[in-house]
Design an enzyme around this catalytic site. Sequence first.
Site, mmCIF file in Angstrom:
data_model
loop_
_atom_site.group_PDB
_atom_site.id
_atom_site.type_symbol
_atom_site.label_atom_id
_atom_site.label_comp_id
_atom_site.label_asym_id
_atom_site.label_seq_id
_atom_site.Cartn_x
_atom_site.Cartn_y
_atom_site.Cartn_z
ATOM 1 C CG ASN A 186 40.494 46.291 46.122
ATOM 2 O OD1 ASN A 186 41.251 47.250 46.092
ATOM 3 N ND2 ASN A 186 40.683 45.226 45.371
ATOM 4 C CB CYS A 244 38.410 42.860 39.825
ATOM 5 S SG CYS A 244 37.150 43.773 40.703
ATOM 6 C CD GLN A 266 35.836 47.695 48.241
ATOM 7 O OE1 GLN A 266 35.061 47.548 49.175
ATOM 8 N NE2 GLN A 266 35.744 46.975 47.132
HETATM 9 N N1 PLP Z 1 37.956 50.571 42.964
HETATM 10 C C1 PLP Z 1 37.963 49.672 43.943
HETATM 11 C C2 PLP Z 1 38.853 49.892 45.126
HETATM 12 C C3 PLP Z 1 37.169 48.530 43.872
HETATM 13 O O1 PLP Z 1 37.213 47.630 44.859
HETATM 14 C C4 PLP Z 1 36.353 48.344 42.733
HETATM 15 C C5 PLP Z 1 35.540 47.105 42.584
HETATM 16 O O2 PLP Z 1 35.856 46.070 43.092
HETATM 17 C C6 PLP Z 1 36.354 49.325 41.735
HETATM 18 C C7 PLP Z 1 37.165 50.423 41.879
HETATM 19 C C8 PLP Z 1 35.514 49.188 40.516
HETATM 20 O O3 PLP Z 1 34.173 49.583 40.766
HETATM 21 P P1 PLP Z 1 33.011 49.062 39.807
HETATM 22 O O4 PLP Z 1 32.791 47.622 40.088
HETATM 23 O O5 PLP Z 1 31.815 49.930 40.178
HETATM 24 O O6 PLP Z 1 33.434 49.337 38.401
#
Ligand code: PLP
Length: 370
Positions: free
Chosen positions: A144, A317, A172
Amino acid sequence: MIYLDHNATTPIHPKVLEAMLPFLGAFYGNPSSLYRHGRLVRSAIDTARSQVANLINVQPTQIIFTSGGTEANNLALQSIPPLGKLAISAIEHPSVSQPAAHLQQKGHDLTIIEVDNNGLVTQAAIDKAIAEKPDFVSIMLANNETGVIQDVARYAEQFNALGTTVHTDAVQALGKIPVDFEQLGVQLMSLSSHKIYGPKGCGALVFAKGTTITPMLRGGSQEQDYRAGTENVAAIVGFGKAAELACAELVARTEHLTNLTTLLESALLGIPGLSIFAQHAQRLPNTVQFGIDGMDGEMLLMKLDQKSIAVSSGSACASGGNTPSPVLLAMGVEANLAKSAIRISLGLNNTEAELLEFITVLKSLVNPAY
Ligand code: PLP
């Protein structure tokens, strides 16, 4: 606003919104109800399941709809056998790395698969993990922050020979590069709707037939008993439509994003002290992460925000604290340079003019003498 943060989330595509709206209005039936009003809603979920399945080359029955990528990742890791051994790459999203750390605290053996300077897991690291004979391994398809794409198919083959369950977080990668579940050879894969112009709060865990999955939510027979609870119908319908559009437009989208990224990178590299992370690795067509000597990423982000330009200083995040990105540290990036990181993630609606404007503003912030 110039929005350059599509790895954080994407705007809902107008056709997705159009497909969803009836399910927030007239079609409010419970998909589990047996009368027509319910059956109609059930059939909309079935259509969405086929649309998502089609994008990744699986049967619709291999899809468990979840509340998003985070839940899909947690559900995948939840399926590790009691005291089973676990291995994950050093650059996983927190929705993989934190449940993994939690499992370790509960007594599971955890191996971290290190990455090189380009953010790629190495064969040596894979060999080390294989020597531990893990029951479960998780290696993300595309990162990400850096956009680096891993050769998941190659590693899955090696772990499959051991009987290890292989999971990949394809959140991603989906909609940006071709993602073929069968070709990847994994047993579990996580997806998210809001990264592909669908609504937030919806995603899926994809599974190969015969894979053990331990439900997190019990108390209903929805999603083949793997995920109890009345379905988020409108969101699932939107996810399906977004998947259908991604499938139809993948080639055109990739071309548009690649053209923009090429322009962006050549302009960025003209800025003194700027380096693009994982510059020479195979990356998503929309993602460029860079650092600038002596700058603070969070500060730069705020200054860009004042100019109505939205970027990320790493993973959305993980932002909010001034600690360097664990992904960059795992790649051996020096802490101060990692703290200067800015991530640009482009989307369908971005234009060359927006990027030129961004570059002009960035240059003025980095060096007012420009
Ligand atoms: N995995 C990756 C690589 C992400 O970039 C993200 C969100 O940024 C997620 C999982 C989480 O997904 P969600 O926002 O649908 O919970």
